[in-house]
Design a protein around this motif. Sequence first.
Motif, PDB file in Angstrom:
ATOM      1  N   LEU A   6       0.827  -1.204   0.000  1.00 22.09           N
ATOM      2  CA  LEU A   6       0.000   0.000   0.000  1.00 22.09           C
ATOM      3  C   LEU A   6       0.859   1.252   0.000  1.00 22.09           C
ATOM      4  CD1 LEU A   6      -2.780  -1.081   2.515  1.00 22.09           C
ATOM      5  CD2 LEU A   6      -3.065  -0.671   0.068  1.00 22.09           C
ATOM      6  N   LYS A   7       1.923   1.261   0.811  1.00 21.56           N
ATOM      7  CA  LYS A   7       2.830   2.408   0.847  1.00 21.56           C
ATOM      8  C   LYS A   7       3.492   2.612  -0.505  1.00 21.56           C
ATOM      9  CE  LYS A   7       3.915   2.182   5.753  1.00 21.56           C
ATOM     10  NZ  LYS A   7       4.939   1.866   6.759  1.00 21.56           N
ATOM     11  N   ASN A   8       3.933   1.519  -1.131  1.00 21.99           N
ATOM     12  CA  ASN A   8       4.558   1.605  -2.445  1.00 21.99           C
ATOM     13  C   ASN A   8       3.578   2.094  -3.507  1.00 21.99           C
ATOM     14  OD1 ASN A   8       6.995   0.710  -1.425  1.00 21.99           O
ATOM     15  ND2 ASN A   8       6.608  -1.431  -1.952  1.00 21.99           N
ATOM     16  N   ALA A   9       2.290   1.827  -3.301  1.00 21.80           N
ATOM     17  CA  ALA A   9       1.262   2.263  -4.250  1.00 21.80           C
ATOM     18  C   ALA A   9       0.836   3.706  -4.012  1.00 21.80           C
ATOM     19  CB  ALA A   9       0.048   1.337  -4.163  1.00 21.80           C
ATOM     20  N   GLY A  10       1.358   4.333  -2.947  1.00 25.00           N
ATOM     21  CA  GLY A  10       1.071   5.738  -2.705  1.00 25.00           C
ATOM     22  C   GLY A  10       0.087   6.028  -1.598  1.00 25.00           C
ATOM     23  N   ALA A  11      -0.231   5.051  -0.784  1.00 32.33           N
ATOM     24  CA  ALA A  11      -1.159   5.283   0.322  1.00 32.33           C
ATOM     25  C   ALA A  11      -0.548   6.274   1.307  1.00 32.33           C
ATOM     26  CB  ALA A  11      -1.487   3.982   1.035  1.00 32.33           C
ATOM     27  N   GLU A  12      -1.324   7.292   1.669  1.00 31.06           N
ATOM     28  CA  GLU A  12      -0.838   8.288   2.621  1.00 31.06           C
ATOM     29  C   GLU A  12      -1.024   7.824   4.058  1.00 31.06           C
ATOM     30  OE1 GLU A  12      -2.510  12.099   1.823  1.00 31.06           O
ATOM     31  OE2 GLU A  12      -1.957  12.017  -0.287  1.00 31.06           O
ATOM     32  N   GLU A  13      -2.106   7.139   4.326  1.00 28.79           N
ATOM     33  CA  GLU A  13      -2.370   6.620   5.673  1.00 28.79           C
ATOM     34  C   GLU A  13      -2.846   5.182   5.554  1.00 28.79           C
ATOM     35  OE1 GLU A  13      -4.275   8.891   8.918  1.00 28.79           O
ATOM     36  OE2 GLU A  13      -4.647  10.365   7.328  1.00 28.79           O
ATOM     37  N   ILE A  14      -2.406   4.370   6.482  1.00 29.18           N
ATOM     38  CA  ILE A  14      -2.844   2.975   6.552  1.00 29.18           C
ATOM     39  C   ILE A  14      -3.374   2.743   7.954  1.00 29.18           C
ATOM     40  CG2 ILE A  14      -2.138   0.555   6.381  1.00 29.18           C
ATOM     41  CD1 ILE A  14       0.125   1.537   4.521  1.00 29.18           C
ATOM     42  N   PHE A  15      -4.593   2.296   8.048  1.00 25.10           N
ATOM     43  CA  PHE A  15      -5.230   2.054   9.336  1.00 25.10           C
ATOM     44  C   PHE A  15      -5.165   0.565   9.632  1.00 25.10           C
ATOM     45  CE2 PHE A  15      -7.024   5.880   7.620  1.00 25.10           C
ATOM     46  CZ  PHE A  15      -7.055   6.730   8.706  1.00 25.10           C
ATOM     47  N   GLN A  16      -4.563   0.237  10.768  1.00 21.73           N
ATOM     48  CA  GLN A  16      -4.434  -1.157  11.167  1.00 21.73           C
ATOM     49  C   GLN A  16      -4.847  -1.302  12.616  1.00 21.73           C
ATOM     50  OE1 GLN A  16      -0.855  -3.371   9.860  1.00 21.73           O
ATOM     51  NE2 GLN A  16      -0.021  -1.328   9.539  1.00 21.73           N
ATOM     52  N   GLU A  17      -5.388  -2.437  12.933  1.00 24.24           N
ATOM     53  CA  GLU A  17      -5.630  -2.741  14.337  1.00 24.24           C
ATOM     54  C   GLU A  17      -5.566  -4.237  14.520  1.00 24.24           C
ATOM     55  OE1 GLU A  17      -9.272  -0.910  15.347  1.00 24.24           O
ATOM     56  OE2 GLU A  17     -10.497  -2.177  14.119  1.00 24.24           O
ATOM     57  N   LYS A  18      -5.148  -4.606  15.694  1.00 23.32           N
ATOM     58  CA  LYS A  18      -5.070  -6.019  16.039  1.00 23.32           C
ATOM     59  C   LYS A  18      -6.425  -6.406  16.613  1.00 23.32           C
ATOM     60  CE  LYS A  18      -1.484  -8.838  17.734  1.00 23.32           C
ATOM     61  NZ  LYS A  18      -0.290  -8.913  18.561  1.00 23.32           N
ATOM     62  N   PHE A  19      -7.050  -7.361  16.004  1.00 23.52           N
ATOM     63  CA  PHE A  19      -8.378  -7.762  16.435  1.00 23.52           C
ATOM     64  C   PHE A  19      -8.288  -9.065  17.214  1.00 23.52           C
ATOM     65  CE2 PHE A  19     -12.573  -9.734  15.777  1.00 23.52           C
ATOM     66  CZ  PHE A  19     -13.362  -8.722  16.285  1.00 23.52           C
ATOM     67  N   THR A  20      -8.779  -9.008  18.429  1.00 27.98           N
ATOM     68  CA  THR A  20      -8.864 -10.225  19.235  1.00 27.98           C
ATOM     69  C   THR A  20     -10.307 -10.419  19.644  1.00 27.98           C
ATOM     70  OG1 THR A  20      -8.517  -9.063  21.326  1.00 27.98           O
ATOM     71  CG2 THR A  20      -6.537  -9.808  20.156  1.00 27.98           C
ATOM     72  N   GLY A  21     -10.637 -11.563  20.105  1.00 29.77           N
ATOM     73  CA  GLY A  21     -12.004 -11.840  20.510  1.00 29.77           C
ATOM     74  C   GLY A  21     -12.345 -11.330  21.901  1.00 29.77           C
ATOM     75  N   THR A  22     -11.391 -10.696  22.566  1.00 29.43           N
ATOM     76  CA  THR A  22     -11.628 -10.281  23.946  1.00 29.43           C
ATOM     77  C   THR A  22     -12.125  -8.844  24.079  1.00 29.43           C
ATOM     78  OG1 THR A  22      -9.330  -9.599  24.187  1.00 29.43           O
ATOM     79  CG2 THR A  22      -9.871 -11.863  24.801  1.00 29.43           C
ATOM     80  N   THR A  23     -12.112  -8.079  22.990  1.00 34.53           N
ATOM     81  CA  THR A  23     -12.525  -6.682  23.099  1.00 34.53           C
ATOM     82  C   THR A  23     -13.367  -6.264  21.900  1.00 34.53           C
ATOM     83  OG1 THR A  23     -11.774  -4.413  23.343  1.00 34.53           O
ATOM     84  CG2 THR A  23     -10.389  -5.845  22.030  1.00 34.53           C
ATOM     85  N   ASN A  24     -14.244  -5.328  22.126  1.00 31.45           N
ATOM     86  CA  ASN A  24     -15.056  -4.776  21.042  1.00 31.45           C
ATOM     87  C   ASN A  24     -14.521  -3.423  20.592  1.00 31.45           C
ATOM     88  OD1 ASN A  24     -16.823  -6.920  21.043  1.00 31.45           O
ATOM     89  ND2 ASN A  24     -18.234  -5.966  22.481  1.00 31.45           N
ATOM     90  N   SER A  25     -13.460  -2.956  21.205  1.00 29.80           N
ATOM     91  CA  SER A  25     -12.896  -1.656  20.894  1.00 29.80           C
ATOM     92  C   SER A  25     -12.265  -1.682  19.504  1.00 29.80           C
ATOM     93  CB  SER A  25     -11.841  -1.297  21.944  1.00 29.80           C
ATOM     94  OG  SER A  25     -11.253  -0.072  21.632  1.00 29.80           O
ATOM     95  N   ARG A  26     -12.615  -0.697  18.680  1.00 34.27           N
ATOM     96  CA  ARG A  26     -12.078  -0.622  17.315  1.00 34.27           C
ATOM     97  C   ARG A  26     -11.562   0.793  17.037  1.00 34.27           C
ATOM     98  NH1 ARG A  26     -14.596  -4.169  13.513  1.00 34.27           N
ATOM     99  NH2 ARG A  26     -12.836  -3.525  12.264  1.00 34.27           N
ATOM    100  N   PRO A  27     -10.517   1.243  17.740  1.00 39.60           N
ATOM    101  CA  PRO A  27     -10.066   2.630  17.589  1.00 39.60           C
ATOM    102  C   PRO A  27      -9.590   2.980  16.177  1.00 39.60           C
ATOM    103  CG  PRO A  27      -8.506   1.365  18.880  1.00 39.60           C
ATOM    104  CD  PRO A  27      -9.714   0.502  18.684  1.00 39.60           C
TER     105      PRO A  27
END
Length: 56
Positions: A6-27
Amino acid sequence: MISEQLKNAGAEEIFQEKFTGTTNSRPAFINLLVVFQRVLLRSLKIKRALSELRIS
């Protein structure tokens, strides 16, 4: 890795989060929605300004 591609393709921002089954938080997803809303509102303002220029 996908983020590198994505960075090589020109993405300015990449949103990532680690998803586990223990939380519903999606910051990263909430942050993505905020950014999307800003971009959408900006494009609507531009559209409105352009349509007003055509009327005048």
